[in-house]
Design an enzyme around this catalytic site. Structure first.
Site, PDB file in Angstrom:
ATOM      1  N   ASP A 299       0.739  -1.134   0.156  1.00  0.00           N
ATOM      2  CA  ASP A 299      -0.180   0.044   0.047  1.00  0.00           C
ATOM      3  C   ASP A 299       0.989   1.318   0.234  1.00  0.00           C
ATOM      4  O   ASP A 299       2.046   1.310   0.097  1.00  0.00           O
ATOM      5  CB  ASP A 299      -0.896   0.114   1.162  1.00  0.00           C
ATOM      6  CG  ASP A 299      -2.132   1.011   0.889  1.00  0.00           C
ATOM      7  OD1 ASP A 299      -2.255   1.793   0.317  1.00  0.00           O
ATOM      8  OD2 ASP A 299      -3.311   0.673   1.624  1.00  0.00           O
ATOM      9  N   GLU A 499     -10.643   6.755   3.846  1.00  0.00           N
ATOM     10  CA  GLU A 499      -9.593   6.176   4.844  1.00  0.00           C
ATOM     11  C   GLU A 499      -9.600   6.751   6.237  1.00  0.00           C
ATOM     12  O   GLU A 499     -10.769   7.117   6.925  1.00  0.00           O
ATOM     13  CB  GLU A 499      -8.115   6.423   4.358  1.00  0.00           C
ATOM     14  CG  GLU A 499      -7.841   5.850   3.004  1.00  0.00           C
ATOM     15  CD  GLU A 499      -6.498   5.654   2.550  1.00  0.00           C
ATOM     16  OE1 GLU A 499      -5.462   5.488   3.343  1.00  0.00           O
ATOM     17  OE2 GLU A 499      -6.172   5.960   1.128  1.00  0.00           O
TER      18      GLU A 499
HETATM   19  C1  BGC Z   1      -5.200   3.251   0.275  1.00  0.00           C
HETATM   20  C2  BGC Z   1      -5.346   2.139  -0.936  1.00  0.00           C
HETATM   21  C3  BGC Z   1      -5.199   2.825  -2.358  1.00  0.00           C
HETATM   22  C4  BGC Z   1      -3.822   3.362  -2.344  1.00  0.00           C
HETATM   23  C5  BGC Z   1      -3.306   4.243  -3.604  1.00  0.00           C
HETATM   24  C6  BGC Z   1      -3.940   3.798  -0.159  1.00  0.00           C
HETATM   25  O1  BGC Z   1      -3.648   5.052   1.083  1.00  0.00           O
HETATM   26  O2  BGC Z   1      -4.998   2.549   1.109  1.00  0.00           O
HETATM   27  O3  BGC Z   1      -6.594   1.673  -0.771  1.00  0.00           O
HETATM   28  O4  BGC Z   1      -5.341   1.979  -3.341  1.00  0.00           O
HETATM   29  O5  BGC Z   1      -3.656   4.303  -1.361  1.00  0.00           O
HETATM   30  O6  BGC Z   1      -4.242   5.503  -3.694  1.00  0.00           O
HETATM   31  C1  BGC Z   2      -3.278   9.832  -2.195  1.00  0.00           C
HETATM   32  C2  BGC Z   2      -4.089   8.771  -1.888  1.00  0.00           C
HETATM   33  C3  BGC Z   2      -3.596   7.908  -1.131  1.00  0.00           C
HETATM   34  C4  BGC Z   2      -3.325   8.860   0.266  1.00  0.00           C
HETATM   35  C5  BGC Z   2      -2.590   7.935   1.353  1.00  0.00           C
HETATM   36  C6  BGC Z   2      -3.204  10.615  -0.916  1.00  0.00           C
HETATM   37  O1  BGC Z   2      -2.416  11.837  -1.035  1.00  0.00           O
HETATM   38  O2  BGC Z   2      -3.854  10.727  -3.125  1.00  0.00           O
HETATM   39  O3  BGC Z   2      -4.321   7.983  -3.244  1.00  0.00           O
HETATM   40  O4  BGC Z   2      -4.514   6.819  -0.697  1.00  0.00           O
HETATM   41  O5  BGC Z   2      -2.620   9.847  -0.102  1.00  0.00           O
HETATM   42  O6  BGC Z   2      -2.287   8.677   2.450  1.00  0.00           O
END
Ligand code: BGC
Ligand code: BGC
Length: 519
Positions: A299, A499
């Protein structure tokens, strides 16, 4: 009788030859890949295992300089002009850099198309998984994933980080809406249907690579154990192994049987040990026991949480079985970026902390998927079929899925359904006329947004066209001037988040909403 025998014979022959063709094409891919891997330098191999968010590419020539294997667009990581043809151009310009390298290994480009191709302006937004779990209709979920895949393909991209097969238990978790259900059976069935929708029955040049995520246990972390300021997200799972397997590993197990080509590791830990370094769960269970032969992707900076020392994080995560590392890079020069990852990974292999067989296994998995997706044959995409993005057909499907996902809790006095004879209706609340709120997180921006962030039909628009004549519907955003209606409809709810930002201590309506209802 004779005729049907003949037909059956013919059928058997066809099935046998399809089967043989598949075996032959697999073994020829295996052969081609092992030949390619044996011709690669260590630098080319580590580059292949590196995934960078396009926003953090210091220079697009870095794709060739570091032999990068993959680019992603995280939530909100869109081209400056967010329209389908610009995505195709962006894709091709990066692919062009990869094709300038010695071995011309194409890139694979991933994105979170988690409720439709949701980063793209004008794409069809479908309900989030929790809504689809309420509809609980496998065929519908498969159809939605196939429609999403068509939109992803039309913008040139190869890989979606979906479906999320978390089995959410604590509704206060900020990712509950990404989970189909609290019931592992429903999650398994709908997760599998979704994978089939994205990829088809086998991975081929028409597929969009699916990604079952997040392995494993992310729906069952203990409140208060989250990393950083998060309460539940990225927390600890304390289940015993039997329950972890029967409810949480199960959706992955069935997705693997259906050929899911990639699996993303979860930020959470199991009994205090972070999954990104969990060799037993990734290598022994997922790869060896469940025979997962696709790509295990980390991730977003997920390996960074393993240790204070970045090199240790790299060694532990690759040795645990992670194949592709979503670095993803950073604009902050003090953070670790892809050049650090690459330099330290190379160093670690040279000094023997990561065995070369592990590297070769990771690279082979990545290249096999690229071969199956036909990327070597057709790395550059033509900007055709962009009309499919947000097409009427897909919007009709989205409308149907919204209808099927609605949950009616109570209908005292049979007040519903409302219709053109319901009299004067006043619709109240900010949420009644806000596409951003209505679409939730992961819509155009990572956290979602407010207002006209993308074209769509608000609740107010829908009331005007379906329930009332424009002159008998009145909209009152904050509950002022109700105008003596026969019926009042109040729209309240959460504002978008994604998230851990959405982790909550309580599920109560906001004070604002309660005030509005009282008014
Ligand atoms: C998320 C994932 C996601 C990835 C890319 C992460 O923070 O937990 O689900 O696919 O970012 O955006
Ligand atoms: C991204 C997301 C990712 C996240 C994780 C963001 O800046 O655009 O895709 O999941 O950071 O913390």
């Amino acid at each position: 009788m004779k005729k049907s025998c003949l037909l059956n014979n013919k059928l058997i022959k066809t099935i046998t030859s399809i089967f043989l063709f598949q075996i032959m094409s697999c073994s020829s891919i295996d052969g081609e890949v092992s030949k390619l891997v044996s011709s690669m330098t260590l630098e080319e191999k580590i580059g292949q295992m590196t995934q960078v968010d396009y926003r953090y590419l210091a220079d697009k020539a870095d794709i060739g300089k570091y032999f990068l294997g993959s680019i992603l667009s995280g939530g909100g990581s869109t081209p400056p002009t967010n329209q389908p043809s610009s995505w195709v151009d962006l894709y091709n310009s990066f692919q062009g850099e990869a094709l300038k390298t010695r071995l011309k290994i194409p890139l694979i480009y991933g994105i979170d198309a988690v409720h439709g191709h949701n980063n793209v302006l004008g794409a069809t937004m479908f309900p989030h998984n929790i809504g689809l779990g309420c509809a609980n209709d496998k065929a519908l979920v498969q159809e939605i994933a196939a429609a999403t895949a068509a939109e992803v393909k039309a913008t040139g991209l190869d890989w979606t980080f979906a479906p999320c097969v978390a089995v959410a238990q604590d509704e206060r978790w900020g990712r509950t809406y990404e989970s189909f259900s609290e019931d592992s059976e429903i999650v398994t069935e709908l997760g599998v249907a979704s994978t089939i929708g994205y990829q088809g029955r086998t991975l081929n040049k028409n597929s969009v690579l699916a990604c079952a995520k997040h392995f494993v246990g992310d729906g069952n972390t203990v409140f208060g154990t989250g990393t950083n300021w998060y309460k539940i997200d990225r927390g600890d799972v304390v289940l015993d192994e039997e329950e972890l397997r029967s409810k949480y590993i199960k959706p992955f197990k069935e997705s693997i049987k259906m050929g899911v080509g990639s699996i993303m590791v979860s930020y959470n830990s199991w009994k205090g040990k972070k999954l990104h370094g969990h060799k037993y769960l990734i290598n022994d269970v997922l790869k060896k026991e469940l025979k997962f032969d696709g790509i295990v992707v980390s991730d977003w900076a997920g390996i960074n949480e393993l240790d204070k020392d970045y090199k240790t994080c790299i060694i532990q995560s690759i040795n645990a079985g992670i194949d592709m590392n979503m670095v993803p890079g950073s604009l902050n020069p003090d953070d670790n970026s892809y050049d650090d990852f690459i330099r330290l990974a190379i160093e670690s292999v040279k000094e023997g902390s990561i065995p070369m067989e592990r590297i070769d296994d990771a690279v082979s998995r990545i290249l096999k998927i690229k071969k199956k997706l036909g990327l070597f044959d057709k790395p550059i995409k033509a900007p055709k079929n962009t009309d499919v993005v947000g097409s009427k057909k897909h919007r009709d499907l989205a409308r149907k899925s919204v209808r099927k996902s609605l949950v009616l809790l109570k209908n005292k006095g049979d007040i519903l359904p409302l219709n053109k004879d319901s009299g004067k209706i006043t619709l109240v609340g900010e949420h009644a006329d806000n596409i951003g709120y209505q679409s939730g997180g992961w819509t155009i921006h990572w956290q979602g947004g407010s207002g006209d962030i993308t074209p769509g039909t608000t609740i107010l628009d829908a009331f005007k066209s379906a329930v009332a004549d424009s002159n008998s519907i009145h909209y009152s955003k904050y509950g002022e001037n109700l105008l003596n209606p026969d019926v009042v409809v109040v729209a309240v709810g959460e504002k978008p988040y994604s998230e851990g930002v959405g982790d909550r201590e309580s599920l109560h309506l906001s004070d604002e909403d309660i005030k509005l209802l009282k008014k």
